[in-house]
Write a protein that holds these residues in place. Structure first.
Motif, PDB file in Angstrom:
ATOM      1  N   ALA B 113      42.573  40.853  42.967  1.00  0.00           N
ATOM      2  CA  ALA B 113      42.545  41.864  44.112  1.00  0.00           C
ATOM      3  C   ALA B 113      42.982  41.156  45.417  1.00  0.00           C
ATOM      4  N   LEU B 114      44.099  41.586  46.005  1.00  0.00           N
ATOM      5  CA  LEU B 114      44.649  41.051  47.214  1.00  0.00           C
ATOM      6  C   LEU B 114      44.406  41.907  48.374  1.00  0.00           C
ATOM      7  N   LEU B 115      43.777  41.696  49.344  1.00  0.00           N
ATOM      8  CA  LEU B 115      43.322  42.890  50.494  1.00  0.00           C
ATOM      9  C   LEU B 115      43.780  41.951  51.856  1.00  0.00           C
ATOM     10  N   LEU B 116      44.731  42.809  52.336  1.00  0.00           N
ATOM     11  CA  LEU B 116      45.036  42.513  53.724  1.00  0.00           C
ATOM     12  C   LEU B 116      44.726  43.413  54.827  1.00  0.00           C
ATOM     13  N   ALA B 117      44.434  42.894  55.989  1.00  0.00           N
ATOM     14  CA  ALA B 117      44.189  43.665  57.440  1.00  0.00           C
ATOM     15  C   ALA B 117      44.913  42.974  58.407  1.00  0.00           C
ATOM     16  N   SER B 118      45.426  43.589  59.348  1.00  0.00           N
ATOM     17  CA  SER B 118      46.094  43.114  60.538  1.00  0.00           C
ATOM     18  C   SER B 118      44.732  42.585  61.390  1.00  0.00           C
ATOM     19  N   ASN B 119      45.508  41.445  61.927  1.00  0.00           N
ATOM     20  CA  ASN B 119      44.155  40.899  62.684  1.00  0.00           C
ATOM     21  C   ASN B 119      45.063  40.347  63.937  1.00  0.00           C
ATOM     22  N   GLY B 120      45.129  41.039  64.901  1.00  0.00           N
ATOM     23  CA  GLY B 120      46.186  40.475  66.003  1.00  0.00           C
ATOM     24  C   GLY B 120      47.620  40.544  65.576  1.00  0.00           C
ATOM     25  N   SER B 121      48.131  39.462  65.676  1.00  0.00           N
ATOM     26  CA  SER B 121      49.518  39.133  65.478  1.00  0.00           C
ATOM     27  C   SER B 121      49.430  38.553  63.775  1.00  0.00           C
ATOM     28  N   GLY B 122      48.236  38.293  63.309  1.00  0.00           N
ATOM     29  CA  GLY B 122      48.058  37.631  62.185  1.00  0.00           C
ATOM     30  C   GLY B 122      47.553  38.470  61.179  1.00  0.00           C
ATOM     31  N   THR B 123      46.774  37.735  59.943  1.00  0.00           N
ATOM     32  CA  THR B 123      46.462  38.699  59.053  1.00  0.00           C
ATOM     33  C   THR B 123      45.117  38.039  58.386  1.00  0.00           C
ATOM     34  N   TYR B 125      43.246  37.678  55.252  1.00  0.00           N
ATOM     35  CA  TYR B 125      43.807  37.617  53.879  1.00  0.00           C
ATOM     36  C   TYR B 125      42.563  37.017  53.066  1.00  0.00           C
ATOM     37  N   THR B 126      42.362  38.174  51.924  1.00  0.00           N
ATOM     38  CA  THR B 126      41.263  37.938  51.228  1.00  0.00           C
ATOM     39  C   THR B 126      41.901  38.162  49.675  1.00  0.00           C
ATOM     40  N   ALA B 127      41.501  37.081  49.008  1.00  0.00           N
ATOM     41  CA  ALA B 127      41.997  37.442  47.386  1.00  0.00           C
ATOM     42  C   ALA B 127      40.772  37.091  46.419  1.00  0.00           C
ATOM     43  N   ILE B 128      40.497  37.859  45.602  1.00  0.00           N
ATOM     44  CA  ILE B 128      39.217  38.051  44.810  1.00  0.00           C
ATOM     45  C   ILE B 128      39.812  37.895  43.414  1.00  0.00           C
ATOM     46  N   ALA B 129      39.216  37.022  42.549  1.00  0.00           N
ATOM     47  CA  ALA B 129      39.296  37.158  41.293  1.00  0.00           C
ATOM     48  C   ALA B 129      37.988  37.795  40.342  1.00  0.00           C
ATOM     49  N   LEU B 130      38.364  38.944  39.870  1.00  0.00           N
ATOM     50  CA  LEU B 130      37.088  39.265  39.022  1.00  0.00           C
ATOM     51  C   LEU B 130      37.093  38.934  37.387  1.00  0.00           C
ATOM     52  N   HIS B 131      35.843  38.545  37.017  1.00  0.00           N
ATOM     53  CA  HIS B 131      35.976  38.066  35.409  1.00  0.00           C
ATOM     54  C   HIS B 131      34.800  38.987  34.889  1.00  0.00           C
ATOM     55  N   GLY B 132      34.702  38.999  33.597  1.00  0.00           N
ATOM     56  CA  GLY B 132      34.001  39.887  32.701  1.00  0.00           C
ATOM     57  C   GLY B 132      32.566  39.223  32.852  1.00  0.00           C
ATOM     58  N   ASP B 133      32.483  37.922  33.090  1.00  0.00           N
ATOM     59  CA  ASP B 133      31.084  37.420  32.878  1.00  0.00           C
ATOM     60  C   ASP B 133      30.933  35.977  33.703  1.00  0.00           C
ATOM     61  N   ALA B 134      30.248  35.298  33.770  1.00  0.00           N
ATOM     62  CA  ALA B 134      29.784  34.054  34.673  1.00  0.00           C
ATOM     63  C   ALA B 134      30.765  32.908  34.128  1.00  0.00           C
ATOM     64  N   GLU B 135      30.761  33.213  32.565  1.00  0.00           N
ATOM     65  CA  GLU B 135      31.654  31.787  31.819  1.00  0.00           C
ATOM     66  C   GLU B 135      32.983  31.920  32.289  1.00  0.00           C
ATOM     67  N   GLY B 136      33.719  33.176  32.367  1.00  0.00           N
ATOM     68  CA  GLY B 136      35.011  33.587  32.983  1.00  0.00           C
ATOM     69  C   GLY B 136      35.118  33.057  34.258  1.00  0.00           C
ATOM     70  N   ARG B 137      34.089  33.060  35.207  1.00  0.00           N
ATOM     71  CA  ARG B 137      34.297  32.396  36.692  1.00  0.00           C
ATOM     72  C   ARG B 137      34.189  31.019  36.685  1.00  0.00           C
ATOM     73  N   LYS B 138      33.295  30.668  35.746  1.00  0.00           N
ATOM     74  CA  LYS B 138      33.205  29.114  35.838  1.00  0.00           C
ATOM     75  C   LYS B 138      34.335  28.406  35.228  1.00  0.00           C
TER      76      LYS B 138
END
Lengths: 163, 163
Positions: B113-123, B125-138
């Motif tokens: 998931a890429l989440l964007l929000a305006s912040n003055g003239s900048g951005t 920027y949040t990027a999240i990787a979702l996994h099915g379990d802790a093993e995937g994250r690791k």
């Protein structure tokens, strides 16, 4: 259909997909309602004497679709997934490969597409199960896909007619 | 956010998710363009000296998102998945757990998931990787998630400023 699903759904892959096509004599609007109202779906969604003991729906992409199936012996089998595409009275796509909020499932299996079209006073009813490979399709077929999915269509039609 | 994603994305799960949050000094509109234009994405989407040799996008739920990453030694690594949620200049969700047309992938790994929000003239920027379990994250973390995903953000900002 204008969605990217068109290619999968217009031309299912015999190696990886399972398909049921039926003409049923109940109107599209009531079929849609049977699929999208928890109290309705609980009446027909599993071959009797199994029952559905719980059902939750949030009808939008990423929204929960969950059921709990209960065997005649009392054992419960929960199913958890999410909707992917919701076009009222036309198309309902959901999957168990993603949990609500699109999180990958630790136990992914298939995506299901329900396609509805009006046919006079009845409905052309198509249900497709999409799998990642031929092994997934074969496993689902051996679990009794054709018998089970056709039985619940009959149960749904009976339920709608009794309303 | 009104989508069912809200719960996952507003409150990532430290056991299963990986998150990058950055304030960058380029406008949201250009960040969105960098993510949604194949010729742009090819310029920054993999840490140099790796390159992107092919990219295909169909920016709608179920539409293809594919890239081919090429190592300095010339070995190519294809990535194939689909978009799940596309809200211009705000949110872009895609996954490799479903192929185009929502078919389950034989090799599922994560949803991004890429989440964007305006912040003055900048951005913001949040990027999240979702996994099915802790093993995937690791596994993803050990593959160099933080270093890789931060490096490509730097490359993206440089690319946008050179435009």
């Amino acid at each position: 259909m204008t969605s990217p699903l068109a290619s999968n759904l217009a031309k299912p892959d015999p190696e990886r997909d399972l398909v049921i096509e039926r003409e049923i004599d109940v109107p599209v609007a009531l079929v849609w309602k049977a699929w999208t109202t928890p109290a309705h779906l609980r009446q027909w969604f599993v071959p009797k004497p199994w029952t559905i003991t719980a059902c939750e729906m949030d009808l939008r992409p990423g929204g929960i679709f969950s059921t709990v199936m209960r065997s005649p012996e009392g054992q419960e089998f929960p199913n958890l997934g999410c909707y992917l595409d919701v076009v009222p009275e036309e198309r309902l796509i959901f999957t168990d490969t993603l949990l609500p909020g699109f999180r990958p499932s630790p136990n992914p299996f298939f995506t299901a597409a329900l396609l509805l079209a009006s046919n006079g006073s009845g409905t052309r009813y198509t249900a497709i199960a999409l799998h990642g490979d031929a092994e997934g399709r074969k496993k689902h077929e051996q679990m009794g896909f054709y018998d089970g999915w056709n039985t619940v269509v009959d149960q749904m039609v009976d339920f709608i007619k009794r309303q």
